[in-house]
Enzyme design. Structure first.
Site, PDB file in Angstrom:
ATOM      1  N   SER A 266      84.139  62.155  44.262  1.00  0.00           N
ATOM      2  CA  SER A 266      83.342  63.378  44.102  1.00  0.00           C
ATOM      3  C   SER A 266      81.838  63.166  44.186  1.00  0.00           C
ATOM      4  O   SER A 266      81.075  64.133  44.209  1.00  0.00           O
ATOM      5  CB  SER A 266      83.680  64.047  42.758  1.00  0.00           C
ATOM      6  OG  SER A 266      83.281  63.219  41.678  1.00  0.00           O
TER       7      SER A 266
ATOM      8  N   ASN B 236      87.891  53.058  45.201  1.00  0.00           N
ATOM      9  CA  ASN B 236      86.465  53.147  44.907  1.00  0.00           C
ATOM     10  C   ASN B 236      86.157  53.458  43.453  1.00  0.00           C
ATOM     11  O   ASN B 236      85.037  53.194  42.987  1.00  0.00           O
ATOM     12  CB  ASN B 236      85.851  54.229  45.820  1.00  0.00           C
ATOM     13  CG  ASN B 236      84.404  54.500  45.511  1.00  0.00           C
ATOM     14  OD1 ASN B 236      83.550  53.634  45.651  1.00  0.00           O
ATOM     15  ND2 ASN B 236      84.106  55.726  45.068  1.00  0.00           N
TER      16      ASN B 236
ATOM     17  N   TYR C 293      82.707  44.250  33.942  1.00  0.00           N
ATOM     18  CA  TYR C 293      82.620  44.874  35.261  1.00  0.00           C
ATOM     19  C   TYR C 293      82.695  43.840  36.379  1.00  0.00           C
ATOM     20  O   TYR C 293      83.437  44.003  37.350  1.00  0.00           O
ATOM     21  CB  TYR C 293      81.323  45.670  35.358  1.00  0.00           C
ATOM     22  CG  TYR C 293      81.154  46.438  36.652  1.00  0.00           C
ATOM     23  CD1 TYR C 293      81.935  47.568  36.911  1.00  0.00           C
ATOM     24  CD2 TYR C 293      80.205  46.056  37.593  1.00  0.00           C
ATOM     25  CE1 TYR C 293      81.774  48.287  38.095  1.00  0.00           C
ATOM     26  CE2 TYR C 293      80.034  46.778  38.773  1.00  0.00           C
ATOM     27  CZ  TYR C 293      80.825  47.888  39.019  1.00  0.00           C
ATOM     28  OH  TYR C 293      80.656  48.592  40.184  1.00  0.00           O
TER      29      TYR C 293
ATOM     30  N   ALA D 141      83.966  40.888  36.230  1.00  0.00           N
ATOM     31  CA  ALA D 141      85.316  40.312  36.247  1.00  0.00           C
ATOM     32  C   ALA D 141      86.283  41.224  36.981  1.00  0.00           C
ATOM     33  O   ALA D 141      87.108  40.771  37.789  1.00  0.00           O
ATOM     34  CB  ALA D 141      85.799  40.075  34.822  1.00  0.00           C
TER      35      ALA D 141
END
Length: 242
Positions: A15, A78, A142, A144
């Site tokens: 979005s 994503n 993050y 990792a």
């Protein structure tokens, strides 16, 4: 791929930012785009489904429903979650949250569309990693998780090498999304810290990252698999020292 070769692609975290830029780019090329995000966006160039990807059960049900509704030719994993914490402050609950949101939907979503791609002998899987895998402060969880996305990429690429399905990763550097700017406004200490790490001395634009992803989704990238592309203004090769 051209307009006469329409494909159907699934994008998580679609979005805003890179996900939204990619959706516009793929739709402009004549493809059908289905996006997943926590909140709806009226300007989405396709079908946008609202879902909490932090909820593993809801995520599984959503992917199952979508795989019955659409014949997907590829997925871009994503969606992400960042919870910055210094080493001495990392708690396992936050760590678990970051790992779950970054990794579980990637596995669940890819599994849900895999059978169809195999049957058609064509597919594209792109995992979104991050420059932080090379080292960054306050990114224990993050980085990792994003390193695991690279590991997924290499392992899945080997498993699928003879199926017509390619698996690659894109690792963006600092990118000028609305969220990034909210946390690092012009002239801020944060902006200067990030800029100092980028040899080009500017931030990436969401559409620049999306362009690389779109290439990996195309027929032109058919002989590329298991690779991670750093799109980072040179940050991954280090700063020049004069």
């Amino acid at each position: 791929m051209g307009v006469n070769d329409e494909k159907t692609f699934l994008i998580t975290g679609a979005s805003k930012g890179i996900g939204l830029a990619l959706a516009h780019r793929l739709a402009a090329a004549g493809h059908q785009v289905v996006g997943l995000a926590r909140s709806a966006n009226d300007g989405f160039p396709g079908t946008l489904i609202s879902a909490d990807l932090a909820d593993a059960k809801q995520t599984h049900q959503t992917f199952e429903q979508l795989s019955q509704r659409f014949s997907f030719d590829g997925i871009v994993n994503n969606v992400g979650l960042v919870k910055p914490q210094r080493l001495g402050e990392v708690d396992v609950t936050s760590f678990e949250d970051v790992m779950r949101v970054n990794l579980f939907p990637a596995i669940q979503g890819t599994q849900s569309i895999l059978t169809g791609m195999k049957a058609r002998g064509w597919g594209r899987i792109v995992n979104i990693s991050s420059l932080t895998v090379l080292g960054s402060i306050e990114r224990t969880a993050y980085a990792a998780a994003k390193a695991a996305m690279i590991s997924f990429t290499r392992n899945w690429a080997l498993e699928l090498a003879q199926t017509g399905i390619t698996v690659n990763a894109v690792a963006p550097g600092p990118t000028e999304t609305a969220l990034f700017r909210a946390n690092n406004p012009p002239g801020s200490v944060g902006e200067e810290r990030y800029l100092s790490s980028v040899p080009m001395k500017r931030f990436g634009q969401p559409d620049e990252i999306a362009a690389t992803i779109a290439f990996l989704m195309s027929d032109d990238a058919a002989f590329m698999t298991g690779q991670t592309l750093f799109v980072d203004g040179g940050a991954s090769i280090g700063k020049l020292i004069f």
